[in-house]
Structure formats: structure tokens, C-alpha cells
Design a protein around this motif. Structure first.
Motif, PDB file in Angstrom:
ATOM      1  N   LEU A  18      -7.495  -6.458  -7.639  1.00 34.55           N
ATOM      2  CA  LEU A  18      -6.272  -6.307  -6.854  1.00 34.55           C
ATOM      3  C   LEU A  18      -5.110  -5.870  -7.731  1.00 34.55           C
ATOM      4  O   LEU A  18      -4.270  -5.059  -7.313  1.00 34.55           O
ATOM      5  CB  LEU A  18      -5.949  -7.630  -6.144  1.00 34.55           C
ATOM      6  CG  LEU A  18      -4.836  -7.587  -5.088  1.00 34.55           C
ATOM      7  CD1 LEU A  18      -5.127  -6.515  -4.053  1.00 34.55           C
ATOM      8  CD2 LEU A  18      -4.691  -8.937  -4.419  1.00 34.55           C
ATOM      9  N   ASN A  19      -5.055  -6.402  -8.961  1.00 34.74           N
ATOM     10  CA  ASN A  19      -4.015  -5.967  -9.894  1.00 34.74           C
ATOM     11  C   ASN A  19      -4.128  -4.477 -10.184  1.00 34.74           C
ATOM     12  O   ASN A  19      -3.115  -3.750 -10.202  1.00 34.74           O
ATOM     13  CB  ASN A  19      -4.128  -6.755 -11.206  1.00 34.74           C
ATOM     14  CG  ASN A  19      -3.057  -7.815 -11.334  1.00 34.74           C
ATOM     15  OD1 ASN A  19      -1.910  -7.593 -10.968  1.00 34.74           O
ATOM     16  ND2 ASN A  19      -3.414  -8.974 -11.861  1.00 34.74           N
ATOM     17  N   VAL A  64      -2.949  -2.541  -7.127  1.00 29.67           N
ATOM     18  CA  VAL A  64      -1.490  -2.537  -6.992  1.00 29.67           C
ATOM     19  C   VAL A  64      -0.853  -1.635  -8.045  1.00 29.67           C
ATOM     20  O   VAL A  64       0.057  -0.841  -7.743  1.00 29.67           O
ATOM     21  CB  VAL A  64      -0.939  -3.975  -7.093  1.00 29.67           C
ATOM     22  CG1 VAL A  64       0.578  -3.974  -7.206  1.00 29.67           C
ATOM     23  CG2 VAL A  64      -1.359  -4.795  -5.884  1.00 29.67           C
ATOM     24  N   ASP A  86       8.993  -6.284  -5.701  1.00 31.01           N
ATOM     25  CA  ASP A  86       7.706  -6.828  -5.240  1.00 31.01           C
ATOM     26  C   ASP A  86       6.593  -6.506  -6.229  1.00 31.01           C
ATOM     27  O   ASP A  86       5.727  -7.347  -6.506  1.00 31.01           O
ATOM     28  CB  ASP A  86       7.357  -6.263  -3.872  1.00 31.01           C
ATOM     29  CG  ASP A  86       8.247  -6.821  -2.771  1.00 31.01           C
ATOM     30  OD1 ASP A  86       8.884  -7.863  -3.011  1.00 31.01           O
ATOM     31  OD2 ASP A  86       8.314  -6.209  -1.688  1.00 31.01           O
ATOM     32  N   ALA A  87       6.604  -5.276  -6.762  1.00 33.49           N
ATOM     33  CA  ALA A  87       5.548  -4.877  -7.701  1.00 33.49           C
ATOM     34  C   ALA A  87       5.601  -5.719  -8.967  1.00 33.49           C
ATOM     35  O   ALA A  87       4.571  -6.169  -9.481  1.00 33.49           O
ATOM     36  CB  ALA A  87       5.685  -3.394  -8.051  1.00 33.49           C
ATOM     37  N   LEU A  98       4.370  -9.352  -8.236  1.00 35.37           N
ATOM     38  CA  LEU A  98       2.929  -9.440  -8.000  1.00 35.37           C
ATOM     39  C   LEU A  98       2.128  -9.235  -9.275  1.00 35.37           C
ATOM     40  O   LEU A  98       1.158  -9.951  -9.538  1.00 35.37           O
ATOM     41  CB  LEU A  98       2.509  -8.407  -6.954  1.00 35.37           C
ATOM     42  CG  LEU A  98       2.914  -8.705  -5.510  1.00 35.37           C
ATOM     43  CD1 LEU A  98       2.614  -7.508  -4.619  1.00 35.37           C
ATOM     44  CD2 LEU A  98       2.205  -9.942  -4.990  1.00 35.37           C
ATOM     45  N   THR A  99       2.519  -8.250 -10.090  1.00 35.72           N
ATOM     46  CA  THR A  99       1.713  -7.904 -11.257  1.00 35.72           C
ATOM     47  C   THR A  99       1.982  -8.802 -12.447  1.00 35.72           C
ATOM     48  O   THR A  99       1.229  -8.757 -13.423  1.00 35.72           O
ATOM     49  CB  THR A  99       1.957  -6.437 -11.668  1.00 35.72           C
ATOM     50  OG1 THR A  99       3.367  -6.221 -11.850  1.00 35.72           O
ATOM     51  CG2 THR A  99       1.445  -5.490 -10.598  1.00 35.72           C
ATOM     52  N   LEU A 109       0.031 -12.624  -8.286  1.00 35.28           N
ATOM     53  CA  LEU A 109      -1.377 -12.586  -7.913  1.00 35.28           C
ATOM     54  C   LEU A 109      -2.190 -13.688  -8.583  1.00 35.28           C
ATOM     55  O   LEU A 109      -3.304 -13.981  -8.138  1.00 35.28           O
ATOM     56  CB  LEU A 109      -1.973 -11.212  -8.251  1.00 35.28           C
ATOM     57  CG  LEU A 109      -1.446 -10.050  -7.405  1.00 35.28           C
ATOM     58  CD1 LEU A 109      -2.072  -8.745  -7.850  1.00 35.28           C
ATOM     59  CD2 LEU A 109      -1.704 -10.278  -5.924  1.00 35.28           C
ATOM     60  N   ASN A 138      -1.325 -12.535  -1.530  1.00 40.21           N
ATOM     61  CA  ASN A 138      -2.268 -11.536  -1.046  1.00 40.21           C
ATOM     62  C   ASN A 138      -1.690 -10.750   0.122  1.00 40.21           C
ATOM     63  O   ASN A 138      -1.851  -9.517   0.207  1.00 40.21           O
ATOM     64  CB  ASN A 138      -3.564 -12.221  -0.626  1.00 40.21           C
ATOM     65  CG  ASN A 138      -4.688 -11.241  -0.391  1.00 40.21           C
ATOM     66  OD1 ASN A 138      -4.880 -10.296  -1.143  1.00 40.21           O
ATOM     67  ND2 ASN A 138      -5.442 -11.457   0.682  1.00 40.21           N
ATOM     68  N   LYS A 198       1.471 -10.267   0.646  1.00 37.62           N
ATOM     69  CA  LYS A 198       2.533  -9.422   0.094  1.00 37.62           C
ATOM     70  C   LYS A 198       1.938  -8.179  -0.560  1.00 37.62           C
ATOM     71  O   LYS A 198       2.489  -7.075  -0.447  1.00 37.62           O
ATOM     72  CB  LYS A 198       3.357 -10.221  -0.916  1.00 37.62           C
ATOM     73  CG  LYS A 198       4.796  -9.752  -1.060  1.00 37.62           C
ATOM     74  CD  LYS A 198       5.581 -10.727  -1.912  1.00 37.62           C
ATOM     75  CE  LYS A 198       7.062 -10.379  -1.888  1.00 37.62           C
ATOM     76  NZ  LYS A 198       7.683 -10.599  -0.572  1.00 37.62           N
ATOM     77  N   ALA A 199       0.812  -8.357  -1.253  1.00 33.23           N
ATOM     78  CA  ALA A 199       0.143  -7.206  -1.870  1.00 33.23           C
ATOM     79  C   ALA A 199      -0.363  -6.243  -0.799  1.00 33.23           C
ATOM     80  O   ALA A 199      -0.237  -5.019  -0.943  1.00 33.23           O
ATOM     81  CB  ALA A 199      -1.010  -7.675  -2.752  1.00 33.23           C
ATOM     82  N   LEU A 213       0.717  -2.378  -0.347  1.00 31.72           N
ATOM     83  CA  LEU A 213      -0.225  -1.267  -0.360  1.00 31.72           C
ATOM     84  C   LEU A 213      -0.185  -0.461   0.931  1.00 31.72           C
ATOM     85  O   LEU A 213      -0.490   0.733   0.927  1.00 31.72           O
ATOM     86  CB  LEU A 213      -1.648  -1.796  -0.585  1.00 31.72           C
ATOM     87  CG  LEU A 213      -1.904  -2.455  -1.943  1.00 31.72           C
ATOM     88  CD1 LEU A 213      -3.294  -3.045  -1.980  1.00 31.72           C
ATOM     89  CD2 LEU A 213      -1.729  -1.449  -3.067  1.00 31.72           C
TER      90      LEU A 213
END
Length: 532
Positions: free
Chosen positions: A81-82, A85, A103-104, A107-108, A112, A295, A297-298, A302
């Protein structure tokens, strides 16, 4: 992940079988010891003891294997997933990337990672609840139907309270995720600006702001933890009452001889196994909720933008033609109906007021921004029909802020590919005297964004990288920014030399010296086209 879920479920089935079989064997062993004093010898029960030990061993090994498989599956799922993204956000056009930057980053960096409890604890608990609880209830009904009915009455209270608690937890998890996103974003902004603040003597200012952000994150986290502890208490209380009801029912019927001792002990040993998986699901639900929020949010990130699919056509030429190109901006189009030609062996200069869309025009040429109207042609092909990788292999691009990463000067020079003649590239950019002045020459280590070099030195490093690429097309955005007049004349002469060697050069600039070097002058946001 499907393979790991199958393995987790298989381990759950083994755990369920060994748990139920162990309860049945242990109940009959204890009943025999209690009711028949003549059998109270080790030899008499040795077979049962060995069976019981084997079942406990199998259960322990299955639990260890389930934990190991879950950890491995979580690591692979989070890494996949990383990568997804990162691949998505790095392929976004600059404007969309800026809009999704916060957001990016959240998450990264750590967002996550919240998926790990979901995969390692919540999913195994859910599998156990789906397998062990029904199997234990069926086994209880086989030995004592009345006890199974008591369990079936008490059992629905656990998921009912889980749903009620989950409605509150979902809001708290979303709030915690939002707080973490804001905290990460503002911390990165503050850290990035620390060198400037130190230069202005204001480095102590951000301390209070960082403390405020940390306190807000702490309050959000503690609110979630309070709900977690209270919900766990409620679930434990319901499970304890359920087991107590079974124990009271069995105990009373044992007194009146309505149930055999072996059956009663089997039911008593299985009663905790009925409620234990559901208690575990409830306990792990809160940790899993953060992962599910991340998840979601990811997934929203996407699906939040549509990236134009890569073209399949190879460029058939190196001349660039902008035909009435407009790109939508906040306050109208920038650029608006821009027309220009960039041909081999000449220099085209884009000039005009700030915000007119000069840099955006370069992004449109590179295919990073889709024109709202008009066309960008490479030879006879629309740039949107080209394979981006093949197209970018023909272009050397110098943005306003050259991309520099922690590492040696040579590594930054060859960041986008090897340079056949590093010395010549440095000489053309006037970067050779900088290399001589550095303590370790090309092996000198610089920091993030070129920390350790001045702005002018960073600019010349970016120019040396563009010259060294020896591409047939050069796109230079403010190439002489941060340079004095003498170095500016030297760099402009190098740009002229590159054009004379056959390259098509497009330069964005304001200074008179930059305007004068062009063979064609295009004023963005003003006159359409002028010849220098």
C-alpha cells in the motif's frame, strides 16, 4: 494478503480443534479422578495426560504460527500500500500533488503503520470468533443443551455493545487521524523553515507552536484511550456475567443430579472459550479502527484524482510548438492562449509578469499539467499521446528550485542519470570553481535541499546537471537566479553554446540579459510573440 488470510484461518481452525478437544479430555480426566478414587494413579491416566499435553502443544504452536503469518502478511500489505500511495502521489501533476501533500505525508510516514494491529491482532481475533465461538457452542449443546441456551442468550450482548462502542470509536479515530495529519504537516513546515528562522534570529518562536500541536495530539489520543479502556471494561463485564450464568446453572443442576459431572465440567471449561474470541475482537477493535481509518484515507487518496494514462507513442521530433495553450488557474487562465515555437539550434525566451503562467507552460510541455485548451505538439504529436518516460529522456529540465537530496555532490549531479563528462558540465555551469572550493570536491556531502551550499551554488549545480545530460531539449526556468552579473553572462554564453550545438532551448527569465540572449522572445500574458 489472501494467502496470509487463508493461513491465518487454517491456524484458527487448528486452535479451535485443539481447544475444544483439550477441554473435553481435561473434563473427563477430572471427572474420573473425582468420582473414582481407584483411578487416582499416574499410570491409569498417562494416555489422557499425553493427549492433553499434545493438544496444548499443538494449540501453542498454531498460535505462534498464526502470529508469525499475521506479522508477515501485515508487513507485505503495508509495504504494497505504501508503494501504491507513493507511486500515485509521485505521478500526480504538481498542483494536485500540492493539494494532497498533507494526506500523502501523514500516510507514508506513520499513518499506514496503524494497519499493523488490524492485520496482526484484529483479523486473527475475528477469525477465532468466527470459528471457535460457534464450534464451542455446538459442543456445549452436545453435552448440555440448557447451558448452550444460556450462552446463546448472553452472547448477543457482546456484539451489540461492540457496535455501540464502535460508532463512537470511529469518530474518535477519524479525529485522531486528522490531528496527526495536521501535526505532521505543520511540523514539517516548521522544520523546513528553521534555517530561515535562525538566520532572522527567530528560531525560538516555533517552540510554543510545536508544544500546542503536540498537546492537541495528546488530548486526541487520550480521548481515544479512555473510550478503549471503558469499552474493554464493559465487554469483560458482559463476558464474565455470561460465564457466571453458565456456572450457576451447571452448579445447581449438578447438586440435583440433573447433569453428569463430565458433561458439566466440559461445559464449564468451554464457556470461557465461547466468550474469549469476542472479548478479544472488542479489545482489538480500537487499535484496528485507526488502521481502517488510515486505509480508508489511502483509498480516498488513490481515488481522489484521475491520472491520465501513459501514452504509447514515441516522440518523432524535438521541436516544440505551443498552440493557443491555456491552463486553468485560480484567477483565470495562466498561461492564456500561449503560442510559441522551440526549435533546434535556437533559444526561445518566455518572459512576463509573475503569475502569468511561465513555469506552468514548462509543466504543460513536460506533460505534468494537461492544458485546459490548445495543444502542445512535439514534432507532429500531441504531448498527451507520448510515452512520458521516452519523452522525458529527450529533455533536460531545470526548475526554479533544483531537486537536491542528501548525498555527495557527484551523486546529486548524476541524480537523473550518469554524466559522461562531469568536468565539462561543471565548467559550462561555472560550477567548477565551487567544486575546487569544497573540502572533498565532488565527494563532499551536502544535506537536504542542498544544505551546505549557497543558493547560487545550488543553482549552478542544477545547471551543470542539465548541461551534462546532453539532451536535445533544454527547459530552463530562471537559470540565472541567485547569480551575479559576471556569472550570469558566463552561464548565458554556455546556454548559447548549447543551442549552437543543435539543442532546442526554452528559457524562462525576467532580466534584460536573459531576454537579450533569446532568438525568439515570447511575452506571456502580454504580447503574443516577438522576435528579439
Amino acid at each position: 494478503m489472501r494467502r496470509h488470510l487463508v493461513a491465518t484461518t487454517s491456524c484458527g481452525v487448528v486452535i479451535t480443534g485443539s481447544a475444544i478437544a483439550g477441554a473435553v479430555v481435561l473434563a473427563h480426566l477430572l471427572a474420573g479422578l473425582i468420582t473414582d478414587p481407584n483411578t487416582r494413579t499416574l499410570n491409569h491416566w498417562s494416555t489422557s495426560l499425553w493427549i492433553l499435553l499434545a493438544l496444548w502443544t499443538i494449540r501453542a504452536v498454531a498460535q505462534w504460527a498464526q502470529a508469525r503469518v499475521s506479522q508477515r502478511g501485515a508487513t507485505e500489505a503495508i509495504a504494497d500500500l505504501n508503494r501504491e500511495v507513493l507511486a500515485f502521489v509521485t505521478a500526480l501533476p504538481p498542483r494536485e500533488l500540492a493539494a494532497r501533500h498533507d494526506d500523502a505525508v501523514a500516510l507514508t510516514t506513520r499513518g499506514l503503520d496503524a494497519l499493523r494491529p488490524y492485520y496482526t491482532r484484529y483479523l486473527p481475533a475475528l477469525v477465532q470468533a468466527a470459528v471457535l465461538t460457534p464450534a464451542a457452542v455446538v459442543t456445549m449443546a452436545w453435552y448440555d443443551l440448557q447451558a448452550a441456551v444460556v450462552v446463546l442468550i448472553a452472547l448477543p450482548l457482546v456484539p451489540l455493545f461492540m457496535v455501540l462502542i464502535g460508532l463512537v470509536t470511529a469518530d474518535r479515530s477519524a479525529a485522531a487521524m486528522t490531528a496527526m495529519t495536521v501535526l505532521h504537516s505543520r511540523l514539517l513546515d516548521l522544520i523546513t523553515g528553521i534555517p530561515t528562522l535562525r538566520a532572522l534570529g527567530r528560531a525560538d518562536g516555533p517552540e510554543s507552536r510545536i508544544s500546542e500541536l503536540a498537546e492537541a495530539h495528546r488530548r486526541s489520543t487520550m480521548a481515544t484511550l479512555r473510550i478503549t479502556f471503558l469499552s474493554s471494561l464493559v465487554l469483560e463485564l458482559i463476558a464474565t456475567l455470561g460465564v457466571a450464568l453458565v456456572a450457576v446453572s451447571v452448579g445447581l443442576r449438578l447438586v440435583y443430579g440433573e447433569v453428569e459431572l463430565a458433561a458439566g465440567l466440559t461445559v464449564l471449561l468451554l464457556a470461557p472459550e465461547v466468550f474469549w474470541p469476542l472479548r478479544r475482537v472488542g479489545a482489538e477493535f480500537h487499535a484496528a479502527q485507526d488502521g481502517r481509518t488510515a486505509n480508508a484515507k489511502a483509498a480516498a487518496l488513490l481515488e481522489g484524482a484521475v491520472i491520465r494514462p501513459e501514452g504509447r507513442r514515441s516522440p518523432t521530433g524535438t521541436s516544440i510548438h505551443l498552440r493557443d495553450v491555456s491552463v486553468a488557474a485560480r484567477n483565470g487562465d495562466a498561461p492564456h492562449r500561449l503560442s510559441a515555437d522551440v526549435v533546434a539550434g535556437s533559444i526561445t525566451v518566455l518572459t512576463g509578469p509573475n503569475g502569468a503562467g511561465k513555469s506552468t507552460a514548462l509543466h504543460a510541455i513536460l506533460g505534468l499539467v494537461a492544458p485546459t485548451s490548445g495543444q502542445v505538439l512535439v514534432g507532429d504529436d500531441d504531448v498527451t499521446d507520448l510515452d512520458p518516460r521516452q519523452w522525458w529522456n529527450l529533455v533536460a529540465w531545470l526548475p526554479q528550485r533544483p531537486a537536491l537530496v542528501p548525498g555527495t555532490v557527484l551523486e546529486n549531479l548524476e541524480l537523473f542519470g550518469p554524466i559522461s563528462d562531469v568536468d565539462d558540465a561543471c565548467r559550462r555551469a561555472g560550477f567548477d570553481d565551487v567544486v575546487v572550493s569544497l573540502p572533498n570536491g565532488l565527494a563532499t556531502v551536502i544535506g537536504r535541499d542542498g544544505a551546505g551550499l549557497s543558493l547560487g551554488q545550488r543553482q549552478r549545480l542544477g545547471l551543470a546537471r542539465a548541461f551534462g545530460a546532453r539532451r536535445p531539449i533544454l527547459l530552463l526556468d530562471e537559470p540565472t537566479a541567485h547569480l551575479d552579473e559576471e556569472r550570469e553572462r558566463f552561464v548565458l554564453q554556455s546556454i548559447r553554446d548549447v543551442a549552437n550545438e543543435g539543442a532546442a532551448v526554452l528559457v524562462v527569465g525576467h532580466r534584460d540579459a536573459v531576454r537579450a540572449v533569446g532568438d525568439h522572445l515570447v511575452t506571456v500574458g502580454g504580447e503574443t510573440h516577438a522576435v528579439a
